[in-house]
Design a protein around this motif. Structure first.
Motif, short mmCIF file in Angstrom:
data_model
loop_
_atom_site.label_atom_id
_atom_site.label_comp_id
_atom_site.label_asym_id
_atom_site.label_seq_id
_atom_site.Cartn_x
_atom_site.Cartn_y
_atom_site.Cartn_z
N THR A 1 3.47 -14.36 -13.79
CA THR A 1 4.03 -14.68 -12.47
C THR A 1 5.08 -13.65 -12.09
OG1 THR A 1 3.62 -17.03 -12.84
CG2 THR A 1 5.30 -16.47 -11.20
N PHE A 2 5.08 -13.25 -10.81
CA PHE A 2 6.16 -12.39 -10.29
C PHE A 2 7.22 -13.32 -9.69
CE2 PHE A 2 3.02 -8.75 -8.99
CZ PHE A 2 2.88 -8.38 -10.32
N SER A 3 8.45 -13.16 -10.14
CA SER A 3 9.54 -14.02 -9.66
C SER A 3 10.61 -13.20 -8.97
CB SER A 3 10.16 -14.78 -10.84
OG SER A 3 9.20 -15.65 -11.41
N GLY A 4 11.08 -13.71 -7.83
CA GLY A 4 12.12 -13.06 -7.05
C GLY A 4 11.55 -11.94 -6.20
N ALA A 5 12.18 -11.69 -5.06
CA ALA A 5 11.72 -10.65 -4.14
C ALA A 5 11.64 -9.29 -4.84
CB ALA A 5 12.62 -10.57 -2.92
N ARG B 1 12.98 -19.37 7.98
CA ARG B 1 13.44 -18.06 8.47
C ARG B 1 12.28 -17.09 8.66
NH1 ARG B 1 18.06 -15.43 5.42
NH2 ARG B 1 16.50 -15.27 3.77
N GLY B 2 11.05 -17.55 8.35
CA GLY B 2 9.88 -16.70 8.53
C GLY B 2 9.62 -15.74 7.39
N LEU B 3 10.28 -15.94 6.26
CA LEU B 3 10.06 -15.10 5.08
C LEU B 3 9.13 -15.82 4.12
CD1 LEU B 3 13.74 -13.93 4.53
CD2 LEU B 3 11.83 -12.53 5.35
N ILE B 4 8.41 -15.06 3.33
CA ILE B 4 7.49 -15.63 2.36
C ILE B 4 8.30 -16.23 1.22
CG2 ILE B 4 5.59 -15.18 0.75
CD1 ILE B 4 4.99 -12.64 2.56
N ARG B 5 8.02 -17.48 0.90
CA ARG B 5 8.71 -18.11 -0.24
C ARG B 5 7.79 -18.34 -1.41
NH1 ARG B 5 8.42 -23.79 -0.42
NH2 ARG B 5 7.52 -24.71 1.43
N GLU B 6 6.46 -18.38 -1.14
CA GLU B 6 5.52 -18.59 -2.23
C GLU B 6 4.16 -18.03 -1.86
OE1 GLU B 6 5.25 -22.52 -4.35
OE2 GLU B 6 3.24 -22.52 -3.43
N GLU C 1 11.82 -14.38 0.70
CA GLU C 1 13.09 -15.02 0.36
C GLU C 1 13.51 -14.47 -1.00
OE1 GLU C 1 15.11 -16.74 2.04
OE2 GLU C 1 13.92 -17.53 3.70
N PRO C 2 14.80 -14.37 -1.27
CA PRO C 2 15.24 -13.80 -2.55
C PRO C 2 14.62 -14.47 -3.77
CG PRO C 2 17.11 -14.05 -1.08
CD PRO C 2 15.93 -14.71 -0.40
N GLU C 3 14.40 -15.79 -3.69
CA GLU C 3 13.84 -16.52 -4.81
C GLU C 3 12.32 -16.70 -4.71
OE1 GLU C 3 14.61 -19.39 -1.56
OE2 GLU C 3 15.76 -17.75 -2.41
N GLY C 4 11.69 -15.89 -3.90
CA GLY C 4 10.24 -15.97 -3.72
C GLY C 4 9.49 -15.87 -5.04
N VAL C 5 8.28 -16.43 -5.06
CA VAL C 5 7.48 -16.41 -6.28
C VAL C 5 6.02 -16.13 -5.90
CG1 VAL C 5 7.11 -18.91 -6.29
CG2 VAL C 5 6.99 -17.63 -8.43
N HIS C 6 5.35 -15.37 -6.76
CA HIS C 6 3.93 -15.05 -6.58
C HIS C 6 3.21 -15.50 -7.84
CE1 HIS C 6 0.21 -13.03 -5.83
NE2 HIS C 6 0.67 -12.27 -4.86
N ASN D 1 0.82 -1.22 0.00
CA ASN D 1 0.00 0.00 0.00
C ASN D 1 0.85 1.26 0.00
OD1 ASN D 1 -2.62 -1.03 -0.20
ND2 ASN D 1 -2.63 -1.57 1.96
N ALA D 2 2.03 1.20 0.59
CA ALA D 2 2.94 2.35 0.60
C ALA D 2 3.77 2.42 -0.68
CB ALA D 2 3.87 2.25 1.81
N ALA D 3 3.66 1.38 -1.54
CA ALA D 3 4.45 1.29 -2.78
C ALA D 3 5.94 1.39 -2.47
CB ALA D 3 4.02 2.33 -3.80
N ASP D 4 6.37 0.69 -1.42
CA ASP D 4 7.76 0.72 -0.96
C ASP D 4 8.45 -0.58 -1.38
OD1 ASP D 4 10.14 0.49 0.52
OD2 ASP D 4 9.28 1.49 2.27
N PRO D 5 9.22 -0.54 -2.47
CA PRO D 5 9.81 -1.77 -3.00
C PRO D 5 10.80 -2.44 -2.05
CG PRO D 5 10.73 0.15 -4.13
CD PRO D 5 9.59 0.64 -3.27
N VAL D 6 11.52 -1.66 -1.28
CA VAL D 6 12.49 -2.24 -0.33
C VAL D 6 11.76 -3.01 0.77
CG1 VAL D 6 14.31 -1.71 1.35
CG2 VAL D 6 14.25 -0.52 -0.86
N ALA D 7 10.71 -2.40 1.30
CA ALA D 7 9.94 -3.06 2.37
C ALA D 7 9.19 -4.28 1.84
CB ALA D 7 8.98 -2.06 3.01
N ILE D 8 8.69 -4.22 0.61
CA ILE D 8 8.01 -5.39 0.02
C ILE D 8 9.02 -6.53 -0.09
CG2 ILE D 8 6.90 -6.35 -2.04
CD1 ILE D 8 5.81 -3.46 -2.57
#
Length: 155
Positions: A48-52, A110-115, A33-38, A21-28
């Motif tokens: 598909t969105f690939s990578g953090a 590590r508690g980060l989103i991976r997928e 995880e660096p290799e996260g996927v949406h 919502n803040a459009a903050d790419p660093v915080a998103i």
């Protein structure tokens, strides 16, 4: 390492939505995880969105092009499986519509989103401009948002 309790995983999802919502790419990107996927439904225009960084760029672009604002409407977390599911609303003020759906989250140790796997409430394809949600569901009666909430964004 982030908190991998139910409360910690919920906090990460809420942090992710706040960052979108803040459009903050660093915080998103910091939520993934660096290799996260949406993943999105087949045929979704953004693919598909690939990578953090790719996930962050996709949502920053959505804010710029659509005025996107997201809400979390419901959430269930299973910390023992490092999974969560949410219902959300994606308001698109520049188009005058909104989209409802749900997402399944998988977290790393590590508690980060991976997928993330996103599913939309969509009617049959038509040329009509309209919002997308489940038919005959009482969104108002159940307290779902019907207008986009105010958000703070850097200009």
């Amino acid at each position: 390492m982030r908190d991998v309790t139910a409360a910690g995983l919920e906090a990460t999802i809420r942090e992710y939505f706040d960052a979108c919502n803040a459009a903050d790419p660093v915080a998103i990107a910091a939520c993934f995880e660096p290799e996260g996927v949406h993943y999105f439904p087949a045929g979704a225009p953004q693919g598909t969105f690939s990578g953090a960084g790719g996930i962050a760029a996709g949502w920053v672009t959505a804010v710029a092009n659509l005025g996107s604002i997201w809400t979390i409407d419901r959430m269930i977390v299973d910390a023992s499986k490092l999974e969560a599911v949410i219902e959300w609303t994606h308001f698109k003020p520049k188009q005058g519509v909104y989209l409802r759906g749900d997402e399944w989250y998988l977290f790393s140790g590590r508690g980060l989103i991976r997928e993330i796997r996103a599913y939309y409430a969509c009617p049959a394809a038509t040329a009509e401009k309209r919002s997308h949600e489940l038919g005959d569901f009482d969104y108002r009666g159940r307290g779902y948002p019907l207008v986009p909430p105010p958000v703070k964004r850097k200009t």
